[in-house]
Scaffold this motif. Structure first.
Motif, PDB file in Angstrom:
ATOM      1  N   PHE A 173     -21.609 -53.948  89.509  1.00 48.51           N
ATOM      2  CA  PHE A 173     -22.535 -53.985  88.411  1.00 48.51           C
ATOM      3  C   PHE A 173     -23.740 -54.904  87.713  1.00 48.51           C
ATOM      4  N   GLY A 174     -24.987 -55.599  88.388  1.00 48.08           N
ATOM      5  CA  GLY A 174     -25.519 -56.755  87.584  1.00 48.08           C
ATOM      6  C   GLY A 174     -25.881 -56.494  89.490  1.00 48.08           C
ATOM      7  N   THR A 175     -27.254 -57.901  89.752  1.00 50.14           N
ATOM      8  CA  THR A 175     -28.200 -57.814  90.410  1.00 50.14           C
ATOM      9  C   THR A 175     -27.599 -59.485  91.125  1.00 50.14           C
ATOM     10  N   PRO A 176     -27.405 -59.878  91.882  1.00 48.72           N
ATOM     11  CA  PRO A 176     -27.026 -61.429  92.464  1.00 48.72           C
ATOM     12  C   PRO A 176     -28.289 -62.213  92.236  1.00 48.72           C
ATOM     13  N   SER A 177     -29.371 -62.115  92.968  1.00 40.93           N
ATOM     14  CA  SER A 177     -29.942 -62.449  92.219  1.00 40.93           C
ATOM     15  C   SER A 177     -30.517 -62.956  91.227  1.00 40.93           C
ATOM     16  N   TYR A 178     -30.395 -62.670  90.406  1.00 42.17           N
ATOM     17  CA  TYR A 178     -30.521 -62.233  88.644  1.00 42.17           C
ATOM     18  C   TYR A 178     -28.781 -62.580  88.024  1.00 42.17           C
ATOM     19  N   THR A 179     -27.399 -62.976  89.026  1.00 47.18           N
ATOM     20  CA  THR A 179     -26.708 -62.846  88.173  1.00 47.18           C
ATOM     21  C   THR A 179     -26.000 -64.479  87.884  1.00 47.18           C
ATOM     22  N   SER A 180     -25.847 -64.615  86.596  1.00 44.73           N
ATOM     23  CA  SER A 180     -25.151 -65.941  86.494  1.00 44.73           C
ATOM     24  C   SER A 180     -23.373 -66.529  86.590  1.00 44.73           C
ATOM     25  N   PRO A 181     -23.612 -67.702  86.893  1.00 48.11           N
ATOM     26  CA  PRO A 181     -22.531 -68.085  87.432  1.00 48.11           C
ATOM     27  C   PRO A 181     -21.080 -67.212  86.787  1.00 48.11           C
ATOM     28  N   GLU A 182     -21.151 -67.052  85.498  1.00 45.28           N
ATOM     29  CA  GLU A 182     -20.384 -67.017  84.687  1.00 45.28           C
ATOM     30  C   GLU A 182     -19.465 -65.625  84.836  1.00 45.28           C
ATOM     31  N   GLN A 183     -20.575 -65.055  85.670  1.00 48.17           N
ATOM     32  CA  GLN A 183     -20.780 -63.066  84.731  1.00 48.17           C
ATOM     33  C   GLN A 183     -19.683 -63.190  86.953  1.00 48.17           C
ATOM     34  N   ILE A 184     -20.550 -63.891  87.704  1.00 45.11           N
ATOM     35  CA  ILE A 184     -19.287 -63.892  88.695  1.00 45.11           C
ATOM     36  C   ILE A 184     -18.130 -63.991  89.210  1.00 45.11           C
ATOM     37  N   VAL A 185     -17.800 -64.765  88.172  1.00 49.45           N
ATOM     38  CA  VAL A 185     -16.221 -65.540  88.378  1.00 49.45           C
ATOM     39  C   VAL A 185     -15.872 -64.754  87.473  1.00 49.45           C
ATOM     40  N   GLY A 186     -16.903 -63.967  86.828  1.00 45.31           N
ATOM     41  CA  GLY A 186     -15.657 -63.022  85.349  1.00 45.31           C
ATOM     42  C   GLY A 186     -14.898 -63.689  84.072  1.00 45.31           C
ATOM     43  N   GLU A 187     -15.634 -64.988  83.925  1.00 42.88           N
ATOM     44  CA  GLU A 187     -15.065 -65.855  82.860  1.00 42.88           C
ATOM     45  C   GLU A 187     -16.879 -66.592  82.208  1.00 42.88           C
ATOM     46  N   ASN A 188     -15.715 -66.475  80.288  1.00 45.67           N
ATOM     47  CA  ASN A 188     -16.786 -66.660  79.715  1.00 45.67           C
ATOM     48  C   ASN A 188     -18.421 -66.143  79.455  1.00 45.67           C
ATOM     49  N   VAL A 189     -18.282 -64.635  79.455  1.00 46.79           N
ATOM     50  CA  VAL A 189     -19.514 -64.329  79.631  1.00 46.79           C
ATOM     51  C   VAL A 189     -20.277 -64.573  78.253  1.00 46.79           C
ATOM     52  N   THR A 190     -20.960 -64.578  78.294  1.00 44.74           N
ATOM     53  CA  THR A 190     -21.742 -64.988  76.524  1.00 44.74           C
ATOM     54  C   THR A 190     -23.194 -64.362  76.622  1.00 44.74           C
ATOM     55  N   PRO A 191     -23.949 -64.116  75.596  1.00 42.72           N
ATOM     56  CA  PRO A 191     -25.050 -64.208  75.919  1.00 42.72           C
ATOM     57  C   PRO A 191     -26.037 -65.001  76.260  1.00 42.72           C
ATOM     58  N   LYS A 192     -25.957 -66.090  76.971  1.00 40.74           N
ATOM     59  CA  LYS A 192     -26.633 -67.621  78.325  1.00 40.74           C
ATOM     60  C   LYS A 192     -26.521 -66.202  79.150  1.00 40.74           C
ATOM     61  N   ALA A 193     -25.913 -65.852  79.483  1.00 40.99           N
ATOM     62  CA  ALA A 193     -25.394 -65.468  80.871  1.00 40.99           C
ATOM     63  C   ALA A 193     -26.824 -64.712  81.248  1.00 40.99           C
ATOM     64  N   ASP A 194     -27.206 -63.416  79.629  1.00 38.29           N
ATOM     65  CA  ASP A 194     -28.375 -63.545  79.777  1.00 38.29           C
ATOM     66  C   ASP A 194     -29.866 -64.471  80.089  1.00 38.29           C
ATOM     67  N   VAL A 195     -29.884 -65.916  79.550  1.00 38.62           N
ATOM     68  CA  VAL A 195     -30.930 -66.525  79.487  1.00 38.62           C
ATOM     69  C   VAL A 195     -30.858 -66.852  80.688  1.00 38.62           C
ATOM     70  N   PHE A 196     -30.033 -67.078  81.681  1.00 39.23           N
ATOM     71  CA  PHE A 196     -29.834 -67.506  83.078  1.00 39.23           C
ATOM     72  C   PHE A 196     -30.276 -66.052  83.921  1.00 39.23           C
ATOM     73  N   SER A 197     -30.125 -64.746  83.170  1.00 40.66           N
ATOM     74  CA  SER A 197     -30.934 -64.302  84.402  1.00 40.66           C
ATOM     75  C   SER A 197     -32.883 -64.027  83.624  1.00 40.66           C
ATOM     76  N   MET A 198     -32.804 -64.560  82.540  1.00 41.61           N
ATOM     77  CA  MET A 198     -34.503 -64.577  82.424  1.00 41.61           C
ATOM     78  C   MET A 198     -34.705 -65.849  82.999  1.00 41.61           C
ATOM     79  N   ALA A 199     -33.997 -66.228  83.244  1.00 42.61           N
ATOM     80  CA  ALA A 199     -34.446 -67.647  83.782  1.00 42.61           C
ATOM     81  C   ALA A 199     -35.550 -67.259  85.104  1.00 42.61           C
ATOM     82  N   GLY A 200     -34.656 -66.465  86.045  1.00 44.82           N
ATOM     83  CA  GLY A 200     -35.050 -66.118  87.064  1.00 44.82           C
ATOM     84  C   GLY A 200     -35.966 -65.376  87.632  1.00 44.82           C
ATOM     85  N   ALA A 201     -35.990 -63.982  86.075  1.00 41.51           N
ATOM     86  CA  ALA A 201     -37.247 -63.024  86.106  1.00 41.51           C
ATOM     87  C   ALA A 201     -38.831 -64.017  86.460  1.00 41.51           C
ATOM     88  N   VAL A 202     -38.555 -64.946  85.305  1.00 38.40           N
ATOM     89  CA  VAL A 202     -39.578 -65.809  85.108  1.00 38.40           C
ATOM     90  C   VAL A 202     -40.466 -66.064  86.334  1.00 38.40           C
TER      91      VAL A 202
END
Length: 699
Positions: A173-202
């Motif tokens: 679940f999630g989209t590779p192009s907009y997934t944060s590195p910490e989501q990929i490895v499943g560690e230390n996922v915080t709201p800043k993962a959404d910030v990474f994805s937001m920047a990718g969308a822009v």
């Protein structure tokens, strides 16, 4: 938006269903009308999840939390029933395109629009995070556009799905192009993962491409972990350094949503008089509004009229009443003022919304948006119960089309692209089969289909209802890509990794499809950008590339039983390689400027005389069924001159009027060619006859 199907209910809870908005791995999304006459987008959970007690508990919790989220850039939850036989949630309906649709059809956004987009998304994330939620799957397909700003939808859904039947059976679940590195490895996922994805969308809005480029899921995930985003697509100004920080690999180095708002608080915004969106996107919003009105045009519903209730057909309301709220110019201008009213207080940015949602007339309820994404990210669960929902034909050819193959009798074309895995009757334009999206796929002329979705491989025999195998799905294997299947469907080859991760050493596995067993495997020195069996299944042909796909290594011909290299061509940067229908000839395009053919039996090589105008851009090749004619196309996307050669002599053949758009498909009977064409943002598949005339077009 599609009409309701015969198996769709007429109502859910107290809400009357009007049309389908989309479908995907989680379920279906409907346009519905609430009892008080407003519109809503209703997401109804699919059966597999409805039977998952863990999902139900999480879904109920996320719904309760989402109901607390109230902001100008997050459509509100207006109703829900997580305890229903099929749990559902209804949100405010936004009659606008997704960011993905808008950029795909109209091109990248200007600097002013990018600024407002960033501010609106940051404000949405601030609201979501303040409620104790994370989005976890923020991407262009989950961002709707409206005059009052971007609208973030589907927040909380990813958390509800985690650990359920979908993810346990292999769906990421999630989209590779907009997934944060910490989501990929499943560690230390915080709201800043959404910030990474937001920047990718822009960045997608700025360039029209994902932040780390195109490619298979494996390659994209590798780039997210180790590569650099395409910040050069951003205009000079405050956004570029800010988004660079948002895309830092280390979440501790990223700003949070409130910091983004503070940093951009003093930046001038577009005039409210002209709105924040490009004119062509405003027209898309108008078109969505008209489509919405038509969906309810013949519906009878009770709505307030002059302080009383009366049952009136919606078509009559449209004729006698005021225009819908989103189409009135005065309200559009007022809504655009959202993007112009910046109030500074205590160092924080506050947005004032005009008009308020409760003003006259109130915006319709519902949060539209499709649950599927056309780059192939929402793959649906593997094995039994896979989500094979049919999509509108207009969605299929969005993004890139990678291959077009004909059936053995030439009557059908099989299309694989970033948004489609489908079969079409090209004479009638009818969609014959619509397979679930895939990261890699291969059709045979005999009707077998193999597709990969990272952790598993699916095989069908002639149709989506005839799946004959699901391979993989164990801890031992994973990260599959580039499937190739024999003509009789008995044997399959695919790229895999030794430990099921991006970092694992790559190798090719050979599977017995019927037994579901690996019969042999052999290591390869890099990733694959192409893999196919010759028609007689005697050899495998592949194009090897380095791990980040930045350059190729070689074109290799293997004995599939032993892994022995029979031929190798590594003196050039290979872009494409194809085997003839009779399995005797190989054609290779290399270095953007040369091409050659190989007699696979004897190993003789014949260079093709590449015209001067093709030098520097030749990238795609194909062969006639008997290998006597080679075809070439530009590596640049966009229709351009096509080329032909006599493979025996290497001499060019007359090709006046022949045009290809990178993709080349060849009819096994030798009568027709296929390619794509893009006009006004809409891609179609074209069929050409022997005189290079367009005899059919699927759009």
């Amino acid at each position: 938006m599609q009409p309701l199907a015969v198996d769709d209910p007429s109502s859910i809870g107290p809400h009357r269903l009007l049309a389908r908005l989309g479908a995907g791995g989680m379920g279906r999304v409907y346009l519905a009308r609430t009892p008080d006459g407003h519109l809503c987008a209703m997401k109804v959970v699919k059966e597999e999840l409805a039977h998952d007690a863990q999902f139900r508990a999480r879904f109920a919790r996320e719904v309760r939390t989402a109901q607390r989220v109230r902001g100008p850039f997050t459509p509100a939850v207006v109703d829900a029933d997580p305890d229903a036989q099929a749990p559902w949630m209804a949100t405010e309906y936004v009659p606008g395109p997704t960011l993905k649709e808008a950029v795909r059809e109209n091109g990248p956004f200007p600097a002013e629009s990018l600024l407002v987009l960033t501010l609106g998304l940051a404000r949405a994330l601030s609201t979501i995070h303040a409620a104790g939620l994370m989005h976890r799957d923020l991407k262009p397909g989950n961002i709707l556009l409206s005059p009052r700003g971007p609208q973030v939808i589907d927040f909380g859904i990813a958390r509800a799905v985690e650990g359920t039947v979908l993810t346990r059976t292999g769906q990421t679940f999630g989209t590779p192009s907009y997934t944060s590195p910490e989501q990929i490895v499943g560690e230390n996922v915080t709201p800043k993962a959404d910030v990474f994805s937001m920047a990718g969308a822009v960045l997608f809005a700025a360039s029209g491409l994902p932040p780390f480029g195109e490619g298979t899921s494996i390659s994209v995930l590798n780039k997210v972990m180790n590569g650099e985003p395409n910040l050069g697509a951003l205009p000079e100004g405050p956004l570029r350094p800010l988004l660079a920080r948002c895309l830092e690999k280390d979440p501790a180095r990223r700003p949070d949503a409130d910091e983004i708002l503070h940093e951009l608080s003093g930046t001038p915004l577009p005039s409210a008089e002209h709105g924040w969106l490009p004119t062509r996107v405003d027209r898309q919003i108008d078109a969505k509004a008209v489509e919405t009105e038509r969906a309810g045009a013949n519906e009878h519903t009770t709505v307030p009229m002059g302080g009383e209730s009366a049952t009136v057909p919606m078509a009559e309301q449209a004729r006698q009443g005021p225009e819908s709220w989103w189409r009135r110019r005065s309200v559009v201008v007022a809504a655009a003022a959202v993007c112009a009213l910046i109030l500074l207080g205590g160092g924080a940015l506050a947005w004032t919304v005009l008009p308020d949602r409760a003003e006259d007339p109130p915006p319709t309820a519902g949060g539209g948006g499709e649950d599927t994404d056309s780059d192939g990210s929402d793959t649906g669960p593997p094995g039994e119960g896979a989500d094979d929902e049919e999509r509108p034909a207009s969605d299929h050819f969005a993004g890139f089309v990678y291959t077009i193959d004909f059936s053995e009798d030439g009557d059908l074309v099989h299309v694989f692209g970033s948004g489609t895995l489908s079969t079409w009757d090209w004479r009638t334009g009818e969609l014959v089969e619509d397979y679930p999206p895939a990261t890699g796929a291969r059709f045979t002329s005999t009707g077998y289909v193999a597709s990969t979705v990272e952790q598993y491989i699916r095989v069908w025999d002639g149709g989506v209802d005839d799946r004959i195998a699901v391979l993989g799905r164990t801890e031992e294997f994973g990260m599959f890509d580039m499937p190739a299947i024999t003509r009789d469907g008995s044997t399959l080859a695919a790229l895999a990794s030794q430990d099921g991760t991006v970092e694992g050493d790559p190798f090719i596995q050979i599977w017995d499809v019927e037994k579901g067993e690996v019969t042999s495997d052999f290591e390869v020195e890099g990733m694959l950008t192409h893999l196919e069996y010759a028609l007689d299944d005697s050899v495998l042909v592949g194009v090897l590339a380095v791990r980040d796909y930045s350059e190729s290594i070689a074109t290799v011909v293997w004995d599939p039983e032993t892994g022995e290299e029979l031929h190798r061509f590594d003196d050039a940067e290979t872009y494409d390689a194809r085997v003839s229908g009779d399995g005797e000839t190989l054609v290779v395009a290399a270095d953007d400027e040369k091409a050659f053919v190989v007699d696979l039996a004897g190993g003789d090589v014949q260079d093709l005389d590449v015209p001067e105008e093709a030098v520097g851009e030749l990238g795609y090749v194909a062969l006639s069924p008997d290998g006597s004619v080679a075809y070439g196309a530009s590596s640049l996307f966009g229709t351009s001159e096509g080329y032909m050669w006599d493979t025996a002599t290497g001499e060019p053949l007359p090709s006046e009027g022949l045009e290809f758009d990178s993709v080349i498909g060849v009819d096994p009977g030798g009568e027709y060619l296929a390619t794509t064409s893009t006009d006004g943002g809409v891609t179609s598949v074209q069929i050409l006859n022997g005189d290079f005339e367009i005899v059919a077009e699927i759009s």
